[in-house]
Design a protein around this motif. Structure first.
Motif, PDB file in Angstrom:
ATOM      1  N   VAL A   1       0.785  -1.271  -0.078  1.00 39.17           N
ATOM      2  CA  VAL A   1      -0.104   0.059  -0.023  1.00 39.17           C
ATOM      3  C   VAL A   1       0.993   1.201  -0.093  1.00 39.17           C
ATOM      4  CG1 VAL A   1      -1.731   1.286   1.145  1.00 39.17           C
ATOM      5  CG2 VAL A   1      -1.564  -1.432   1.336  1.00 39.17           C
ATOM      6  N   GLY A   2       0.535   2.235  -0.898  1.00 44.85           N
ATOM      7  CA  GLY A   2       1.264   3.560  -1.012  1.00 44.85           C
ATOM      8  C   GLY A   2       0.251   4.381  -0.171  1.00 44.85           C
ATOM      9  N   VAL A   3       0.667   5.304   0.773  1.00 49.12           N
ATOM     10  CA  VAL A   3      -0.048   6.265   1.595  1.00 49.12           C
ATOM     11  C   VAL A   3       0.416   7.507   1.383  1.00 49.12           C
ATOM     12  CG1 VAL A   3      -1.003   6.798   3.721  1.00 49.12           C
ATOM     13  CG2 VAL A   3      -0.585   4.574   3.506  1.00 49.12           C
ATOM     14  N   ILE A   4      -0.216   8.461   0.621  1.00 51.31           N
ATOM     15  CA  ILE A   4       0.111  10.076   0.300  1.00 51.31           C
ATOM     16  C   ILE A   4      -0.430  10.568   1.823  1.00 51.31           C
ATOM     17  CG2 ILE A   4      -0.148  12.020  -0.675  1.00 51.31           C
ATOM     18  CD1 ILE A   4      -1.051  10.438  -3.056  1.00 51.31           C
ATOM     19  N   GLY A   5       0.425  10.849   2.924  1.00 51.15           N
ATOM     20  CA  GLY A   5       0.079  11.204   4.006  1.00 51.15           C
ATOM     21  C   GLY A   5       0.374  12.629   4.512  1.00 51.15           C
TER      22      GLY A   5
ATOM     23  N   HIS B   1       0.992  -8.793   9.061  1.00 51.67           N
ATOM     24  CA  HIS B   1       0.672  -7.072   8.784  1.00 51.67           C
ATOM     25  C   HIS B   1       0.722  -6.626   7.353  1.00 51.67           C
ATOM     26  CE1 HIS B   1      -1.190  -5.911  12.689  1.00 51.67           C
ATOM     27  NE2 HIS B   1      -0.164  -6.836  13.429  1.00 51.67           N
ATOM     28  N   VAL B   2       0.248  -5.746   7.015  1.00 58.26           N
ATOM     29  CA  VAL B   2       0.016  -5.206   5.711  1.00 58.26           C
ATOM     30  C   VAL B   2       1.341  -4.186   5.592  1.00 58.26           C
ATOM     31  CG1 VAL B   2      -1.140  -3.597   4.267  1.00 58.26           C
ATOM     32  CG2 VAL B   2      -2.426  -5.214   5.502  1.00 58.26           C
ATOM     33  N   ARG B   3       2.134  -4.454   4.473  1.00 58.94           N
ATOM     34  CA  ARG B   3       2.967  -3.484   4.124  1.00 58.94           C
ATOM     35  C   ARG B   3       2.746  -2.223   3.591  1.00 58.94           C
ATOM     36  NH1 ARG B   3       8.573  -4.031   0.790  1.00 58.94           N
ATOM     37  NH2 ARG B   3       9.633  -1.939   1.299  1.00 58.94           N
ATOM     38  N   MET B   4       3.062  -0.978   4.206  1.00 61.01           N
ATOM     39  CA  MET B   4       2.667   0.325   3.716  1.00 61.01           C
ATOM     40  C   MET B   4       3.928   0.942   3.407  1.00 61.01           C
ATOM     41  SD  MET B   4      -0.798   1.225   5.437  1.00 61.01           S
ATOM     42  CE  MET B   4      -0.482   1.197   7.290  1.00 61.01           C
ATOM     43  N   LEU B   5       3.794   1.882   2.295  1.00 67.22           N
ATOM     44  CA  LEU B   5       4.930   2.948   2.441  1.00 67.22           C
ATOM     45  C   LEU B   5       4.098   4.085   2.383  1.00 67.22           C
ATOM     46  CD1 LEU B   5       6.680   1.870  -1.127  1.00 67.22           C
ATOM     47  CD2 LEU B   5       7.407   1.617   1.290  1.00 67.22           C
ATOM     48  N   VAL B   6       4.758   4.742   3.503  1.00 66.29           N
ATOM     49  CA  VAL B   6       4.012   5.990   4.090  1.00 66.29           C
ATOM     50  C   VAL B   6       4.701   7.311   3.884  1.00 66.29           C
ATOM     51  CG1 VAL B   6       2.857   7.219   5.979  1.00 66.29           C
ATOM     52  CG2 VAL B   6       2.687   4.547   5.829  1.00 66.29           C
ATOM     53  N   ASP B   7       4.475   8.445   2.883  1.00 71.31           N
ATOM     54  CA  ASP B   7       4.960   9.437   2.766  1.00 71.31           C
ATOM     55  C   ASP B   7       4.292  10.617   3.999  1.00 71.31           C
ATOM     56  OD1 ASP B   7       6.051  11.983   2.250  1.00 71.31           O
ATOM     57  OD2 ASP B   7       5.678  11.921   0.173  1.00 71.31           O
ATOM     58  N   GLN B   8       4.739  10.623   4.923  1.00 75.66           N
ATOM     59  CA  GLN B   8       4.225  11.541   5.902  1.00 75.66           C
ATOM     60  C   GLN B   8       4.564  12.796   5.692  1.00 75.66           C
ATOM     61  OE1 GLN B   8       1.925  11.733   8.367  1.00 75.66           O
ATOM     62  NE2 GLN B   8       2.737  11.362  10.389  1.00 75.66           N
ATOM     63  N   ASN B   9       4.097  13.555   4.975  1.00 77.49           N
ATOM     64  CA  ASN B   9       4.435  14.642   4.279  1.00 77.49           C
ATOM     65  C   ASN B   9       3.480  16.190   4.539  1.00 77.49           C
ATOM     66  OD1 ASN B   9       5.697  16.715   2.619  1.00 77.49           O
ATOM     67  ND2 ASN B   9       5.125  15.692   0.510  1.00 77.49           N
ATOM     68  N   PRO B  10       3.851  16.639   5.833  1.00 79.58           N
ATOM     69  CA  PRO B  10       3.219  17.929   5.958  1.00 79.58           C
ATOM     70  C   PRO B  10       3.589  19.268   5.345  1.00 79.58           C
ATOM     71  CG  PRO B  10       4.928  17.252   7.922  1.00 79.58           C
ATOM     72  CD  PRO B  10       4.928  16.153   6.722  1.00 79.58           C
ATOM     73  N   ARG B  11       4.702  18.764   4.427  1.00 75.54           N
ATOM     74  CA  ARG B  11       5.110  19.925   3.666  1.00 75.54           C
ATOM     75  C   ARG B  11       4.059  20.186   2.381  1.00 75.54           C
ATOM     76  NH1 ARG B  11      11.667  18.785   2.315  1.00 75.54           N
ATOM     77  NH2 ARG B  11      12.174  19.346   4.195  1.00 75.54           N
ATOM     78  N   ILE B  12       3.204  19.300   2.201  1.00 78.49           N
ATOM     79  CA  ILE B  12       2.021  19.525   1.269  1.00 78.49           C
ATOM     80  C   ILE B  12       1.206  20.802   1.373  1.00 78.49           C
ATOM     81  CG2 ILE B  12       0.065  18.558  -0.098  1.00 78.49           C
ATOM     82  CD1 ILE B  12       1.102  15.985   0.403  1.00 78.49           C
ATOM     83  N   PRO B  13       1.380  21.796   0.522  1.00 83.50           N
ATOM     84  CA  PRO B  13       0.717  23.092   0.930  1.00 83.50           C
ATOM     85  C   PRO B  13      -0.957  22.637   1.460  1.00 83.50           C
ATOM     86  CG  PRO B  13       1.977  23.108  -1.285  1.00 83.50           C
ATOM     87  CD  PRO B  13       1.763  21.868  -0.867  1.00 83.50           C
TER      88      PRO B  13
ATOM     89  N   HIS C   1       5.289  20.513  10.688  1.00 81.85           N
ATOM     90  CA  HIS C   1       5.855  19.103  11.372  1.00 81.85           C
ATOM     91  C   HIS C   1       6.826  18.419  10.464  1.00 81.85           C
ATOM     92  CE1 HIS C   1       3.046  17.920  14.581  1.00 81.85           C
ATOM     93  NE2 HIS C   1       1.988  18.605  13.940  1.00 81.85           N
ATOM     94  N   VAL C   2       7.467  17.540  10.879  1.00 79.25           N
ATOM     95  CA  VAL C   2       8.660  17.005  10.328  1.00 79.25           C
ATOM     96  C   VAL C   2       8.329  15.951   9.271  1.00 79.25           C
ATOM     97  CG1 VAL C   2      10.328  15.240  10.726  1.00 79.25           C
ATOM     98  CG2 VAL C   2       9.783  17.029  12.541  1.00 79.25           C
ATOM     99  N   ARG C   3       8.837  16.148   8.164  1.00 76.15           N
ATOM    100  CA  ARG C   3       8.501  15.177   6.811  1.00 76.15           C
ATOM    101  C   ARG C   3       9.274  13.797   7.238  1.00 76.15           C
ATOM    102  NH1 ARG C   3       9.031  15.151   0.371  1.00 76.15           N
ATOM    103  NH2 ARG C   3       8.003  13.213   0.070  1.00 76.15           N
ATOM    104  N   MET C   4       8.403  12.707   7.122  1.00 77.92           N
ATOM    105  CA  MET C   4       9.072  11.170   7.203  1.00 77.92           C
ATOM    106  C   MET C   4       8.590  10.679   6.178  1.00 77.92           C
ATOM    107  SD  MET C   4       9.089  10.623  11.368  1.00 77.92           S
ATOM    108  CE  MET C   4       7.414  10.632  11.735  1.00 77.92           C
ATOM    109  N   LEU C   5       9.552   9.717   5.605  1.00 78.94           N
ATOM    110  CA  LEU C   5       9.240   8.520   4.685  1.00 78.94           C
ATOM    111  C   LEU C   5       9.226   7.236   5.567  1.00 78.94           C
ATOM    112  CD1 LEU C   5      11.341   9.671   1.545  1.00 78.94           C
ATOM    113  CD2 LEU C   5       8.824   9.904   2.072  1.00 78.94           C
ATOM    114  N   VAL C   6       8.210   6.587   5.829  1.00 78.04           N
ATOM    115  CA  VAL C   6       8.263   5.507   6.692  1.00 78.04           C
ATOM    116  C   VAL C   6       7.914   4.191   5.796  1.00 78.04           C
ATOM    117  CG1 VAL C   6       6.807   4.271   8.506  1.00 78.04           C
ATOM    118  CG2 VAL C   6       7.165   7.042   8.286  1.00 78.04           C
ATOM    119  N   ASP C   7       8.884   3.328   6.002  1.00 82.07           N
ATOM    120  CA  ASP C   7       8.617   2.046   5.356  1.00 82.07           C
ATOM    121  C   ASP C   7       8.115   1.106   6.431  1.00 82.07           C
ATOM    122  OD1 ASP C   7       8.594  -0.438   3.818  1.00 82.07           O
ATOM    123  OD2 ASP C   7      10.723  -0.454   3.448  1.00 82.07           O
TER     124      ASP C   7
END
Lengths: 237, 237
Positions: free
Chosen positions: A8-12, A38-50, B38-44
């Motif tokens: 799973v890819g997560v735009i976060g 468990h499910v594998r997820m790649l999470v872009d925890q990206n608060p920089r998104i405007p 917030h801090v940007r994190m790429l999470v695998d």
């Protein structure tokens, strides 16, 4: 989790707390005894998104490019389908789809589908923010059935509470204010409510409402697990 | 968050709940009013990584290759330094460092540094799993000072509780059992304890212990925020 399971890819990061809430709900609805279940997820925890709210008012940078870059990065990293636990950002769904070749699973379609089940044939009440409302995402998805919408003042009041949640305030005042905004939709005929902002499930739950409450974060988490574990086929890209 | 802030890469999923706990602690210790602070994190969030405990016993697949691939993927995605909220997996730190050109920030070094501050010059007690213990990670980092280590039986007892936490059991029995294992180290002279497994902070907190408790997840989160926001310089790659 088996070799056939989907990544799973997560735009976060919109907000980061809502993304953590989404990840927690994915974890809770996965049948698992050991890590490897468990499910594998790649999470872009990206608060920089405007800001989606400012962009929708024409006041800020367009988030489309950042969202598209996030999607492309997740695909390059190995994601097999993409979800995004932020309702308003779905206004840029076309930018995201254009940037990648893997399926995108909409929180809007998933939430409306669940709300229709829960409301019977009754009207569906929409609790959301001005940005998400202005994009018309839910109104389009709800077309063909009855809906109960918020006034401009109610939308602004909802956003004020959402901004307080984003600043870390999950106090009783925020909870009470949002519940009252939801119950106004019930008073105007709603037979189910959609919490169409991923900050709302951080303070709201079913026990606070007199009609079924569809938490967009929760239904997206359930759908994500079903797709990742192959219990449902992936949609077309 | 400003343009100068660093993007954090997180090798996660060991277990997935511990990674969510780490992300939550990062969020809580970041001064923020709006998403963009917030801090940007790429999470695998990668629970597919083979069991560290089994590998250390020579019974399972070596996780080194999966950890190295995760690190390389995070670097390719734009991460500027890497953290890993799993203590045992640090046994494969060399595989990770060899796979990338960006700095790796060790949870072991960070936790030991904090424990030395908290223990004064007193002995440091190590609460951990057999796999982490067998790798000798903490024993090396603690060399030069006094430490209080668990017996083989105590390590196996700790792992049994860790496996229950990974299966979703955070009941009072688990909490009580782990507290009792920690207090045994205090009885043998420890002036501070390190919870050297990222499942432990899911049930343990300072209020349960008679000496300072260093939660490896928490100190790594604090270090991560300081590095991401440029409050401390990044270490060498």
């Amino acid at each position: 989790m088996t070799a056939e399971d989907k990544v799973v890819g997560v735009i976060g990061g919109m907000g980061p707390d809502a993304t953590i809430d989404f990840m927690t709900r994915v974890l809770r609805c996965t049948p698992a005894e050991v890590d490897q279940d468990h499910v594998r997820m790649l999470v872009d925890q990206n608060p920089r998104i405007p800001s989606r709210q400012l962009a929708m008012k024409g006041e800020g940078e367009d988030p489309g490019r950042a969202l598209a870059a996030s999607a492309a990065g997740l695909e390059a990293g190995g994601a097999e389908f993409i979800v995004m636990p932020c309702n308003s950002a779905h206004a840029w769904e076309n930018d995201i789809r254009a940037a990648m070749a893997i399926p995108f699973v909409s929180i809007v379609d998933t939430s409306v589908s669940r709300a229709r089940q829960r409301a019977g044939n009754g009207p569906i009440g929409l609790l959301t923010t001005p940005g998400c409302f202005a994009a018309g995402l839910y109104q389009s998805a709800l077309a063909g059935g009855e809906s109960v919408l918020q006034t401009a003042d109610e939308l602004e009041d909802t956003l004020a509470f959402v901004d307080r949640i984003k600043a870390g305030d999950k106090s009783g005042n925020v909870e009470t204010g949002l519940r009252e905004l939801g119950e106004r939709l019930v008073a105007r005929g709603a037979k189910a409510l959609i919490a169409a902002c991923t900050e709302l499930p951080l303070v709201l739950d079913q026990s606070m409402f007199s009609v079924p409450l569809v938490l967009s974060t929760e239904v997206l988490a359930e759908k994500t697990v079903a797709l990742a574990l192959g219990q449902e086929p992936l949609p077309e890209a």
